[in-house]
Scaffold this active site. Structure first.
Site, mmCIF file in Angstrom:
data_model
loop_
_atom_site.group_PDB
_atom_site.id
_atom_site.type_symbol
_atom_site.label_atom_id
_atom_site.label_comp_id
_atom_site.label_asym_id
_atom_site.label_seq_id
_atom_site.Cartn_x
_atom_site.Cartn_y
_atom_site.Cartn_z
ATOM 1 N N GLU A 435 -21.728 7.620 11.394
ATOM 2 C CA GLU A 435 -20.364 7.931 10.933
ATOM 3 C C GLU A 435 -19.899 9.295 11.449
ATOM 4 O O GLU A 435 -19.145 10.005 10.785
ATOM 5 C CB GLU A 435 -20.270 7.882 9.401
ATOM 6 N N GLY A 436 -20.331 9.656 12.640
ATOM 7 C CA GLY A 436 -19.978 10.934 13.237
ATOM 8 C C GLY A 436 -21.083 11.939 13.007
ATOM 9 O O GLY A 436 -21.294 12.392 11.872
#
Length: 592
Positions: A435-436
């Site tokens: 998610e980053g």
């Protein structure tokens, strides 16, 4: 085998003593009285302890296996997933129009924590489905919502997000997956996606993939990306399942952790897909998923630290090693338990003060999401946008750190698989990446979020802290242990922001080389604010004659520890930021 007990009392404390949810002017919050939330959390705790926790090591040792195009999940997962569906745990905060219970997001988040602690890999199947539901709910057509959402709310069908490709992760503008428009309004999707959590498995009748792809002739780079629904099985007009779509799982990745979740390479060979929202506006729709997912990943960070802490604490109380330096505390035994030793206490207090502060920060974030969505509160929306990279980045960094700290309490036993402690560290590790990756969270915070709306939201954050300190400066019990350290840390953070303003424009590397330190600083300041608020709430409960005085006294003592031993780290991070980019960028690439 490790044990787990849901921290229901701590969750109730945050919901009611800190956030005072039932007193808020947010639709649906009036129903969140202590009896109701307590009943929900007690049941979530039972599911976590009795059903999911016993499967955690099973998932870790068995993993997922690809057989004839189908991924087989570990023993017991299918039965547990059916129990989750029957209990309504998959759609707590979803729209009742599509079969959800319509509860506030903060309640969904609180109930998720014990499920994640008990079995992070298992809970990802429903967690990703919830994110896909949210993206379709926010950006899909009415027909798409009616077709897919009821089955996704119940998790009869699960969902995924497909972003990453072998040659592009963060830089999605480089993606090669293409979408060719068809005469009937659909698209043919062709390409390969990697690292797709829950991309293929045997626990649902259908899997609804949300896939980023580029339509031929669209803008270059990230501005040319669109989002598509690509179902594993086509859905007939009457809602029944039709033929299998031309997509497949090419491989299940061998990973460091979360073995119970199927992380897949997904191949799309002219698979039929349906555009979600507008063409070339895919990132806007995908960020609906990703922002929710990032708060959920922040929760994963501290939830793994929580279960690791619980087991380390139990071990420290039971394991006999050495004598207390001030004299034997268990003279009838061959040695004193580990917990008498100051360094063990330090380790456990680091863990405890982080977990309890992160719980408060995460649930406050969920509360802000409810306020933003249900009350159309722009200030709340701006504040949670600012805080999201901090919640994700800081809490997953520290969650992994403290999961490994819990291992340390065990000594050599922490390194031996049969004790189960390494799984918590291995599972927690992924949260810093997906998610980053956390470096990207820091860049997002410094490069985008600080300047968002002219810096309005970060200034509001500082003003919030200033107002809290001013409102409570007459409280001598709160002042020395909480308000003064919070004021000092907040000044450090403001000084770092000022450095960026003065030096970042002439040399952007001055800002970007300090971005990770700034994210960490802001995480500490957020935690300091949470602890100051929790200490005040605990003091008020004691003054009000709370029956469980020990619980509230422990809250105050734990908060004092964080303010004294963790919060001063802001000074170190400020010194790093003020050193600028010269030392960071000094070496030529060839000299590393």
């Amino acid at each position: 085998m490790p044990s787990f007990t849901a921290p229901t009392k701590d969750l109730q404390f945050v919901l009611h003593d800190l956030l005072k949810v039932s007193e808020q002017d947010i639709p649906g919050f009036e129903d969140l009285d202590r009896d109701f939330t307590g009943a929900v959390l007690e049941e979530a705790g039972k599911v976590a302890s009795d059903v999911l926790a016993p499967l955690n090591q099973v998932g870790d040792t068995e993993g997922c296996h690809l057989e004839n195009g189908v991924v087989r999940t570990p023993k017991g997962f299918k039965e547990a997933f059916e129990m989750m569906k029957e209990g309504g745990w998959t759609g707590m905060d979803c729209d009742p129009e599509y079969g959800g219970q319509g509860l506030p997001y903060v309640m969904h988040t609180a109930a998720q924590e014990p499920l994640v602690s008990a079995n992070m890999a298992f809970n990802m199947y429903q967690g990703l489905t919830h994110g896909a539901y949210s993206a379709i709910y926010a950006h899909g057509s009415d027909e798409q919502k009616q077709t897919y959402l009821p089955k996704m709310v119940s998790c009869e069908w699960t969902g995924t997000m497909n972003l990453t490709e072998p040659h592009c992760g963060t830089d999605l503008g480089l993606m090669r997956t293409k979408a060719e428009p068809q005469d009937d309004g659909s698209y043919k999707i062709t390409g390969q996606k990697i690292f797709i959590s829950a991309g293929e498995h045997d626990m649902a009748d259908n899997i609804i993939h949300l896939v980023l792809a580029k339509i031929a002739g669209g803008p270059e780079g990230i501005k040319g990306v669109s989002l598509f629904i690509v179902p594993k099985f086509m859905v007939n007009e009457d809602g029944s399942l039709g033929q299998r779509n031309t997509l497949s799982c090419g491989k299940v990745e061998e990973k460091m952790g979360i073995h119970g979740n199927s992380t897949c390479v997904m191949n799309y060979d002219e698979a039929t897909g349906f555009l979600v929202g507008e063409a070339h506006k895919g990132m806007r729709a995908m960020f609906t998923m990703m922002n929710e997912a990032r708060l959920g990943v922040g929760l994963q960070g501290y939830a793994q630290a929580e279960v690791a802490y619980q087991n380390a604490l139990e071990y420290a109380k039971d394991r006999l090693q050495g004598r207390a330096v001030t004299g034997a505390e268990a003279p009838e035994k061959a040695a004193d338990p580990l917990i008498v030793h100051p360094d063990i206490r330090r380790n456990l207090m680091d863990q405890k003060s982080f977990v309890e502060g992160a719980r408060a920060l995460t649930l406050w974030g969920a509360y802000l999401i409810d306020r933003a969505h249900k009350n159309d509160d722009k200030e709340a929306d701006g504040l949670i946008s600012l805080l999201t990279p901090v919640i994700k980045g800081f809490q997953t960094d520290k969650g992994f750190e403290f999961a490994t700290a819990a291992q340390q309490v065990y000594g050599g036993h922490g390194y031996i698989e049969e004790w189960g402690m390494s799984q918590f560290a291995r599972d927690a590790r992924i949260a810093m990446i997906y998610e980053g990756a956390n470096g990207i969270q820091a860049l997002d915070l410094v490069g985008r979020k600080l300047a968002q709306d002219g810096g309005k939201h970060v200034m509001a954050f500082f003003e919030m802290i200033k107002d809290f300190i001013k409102e409570n400066e007459g409280n001598e019990q709160l002042k020395a242990g909480f308000l003064d350290p919070l004021k000092a840390a907040s000044k450090d953070l403001q000084a770092a922001g000022m450095y960026f303003m003065q030096n970042g424009m002439k040399n952007p590397n001055n800002a970007l080389s300090g971005s990770y330190d700034f994210m960490t600083m802001m995480g500490h300041v957020c935690m300091g604010l949470m602890w100051a608020r929790m200490a005040k709430a605990a003091m008020e409960a004691i003054e009000g004659g709370a029956s469980d005085r020990d619980f509230y006294d422990a809250k105050i003592a734990t908060g004092r520890y964080y303010m004294a031993r963790q919060l001063p780290a802001t000074g170190m991070h400020l010194a790093r930021i003020n050193s600028g980019a010269d030392t960071v960028m000094a070496l030529e690439a060839a000299h590393f």
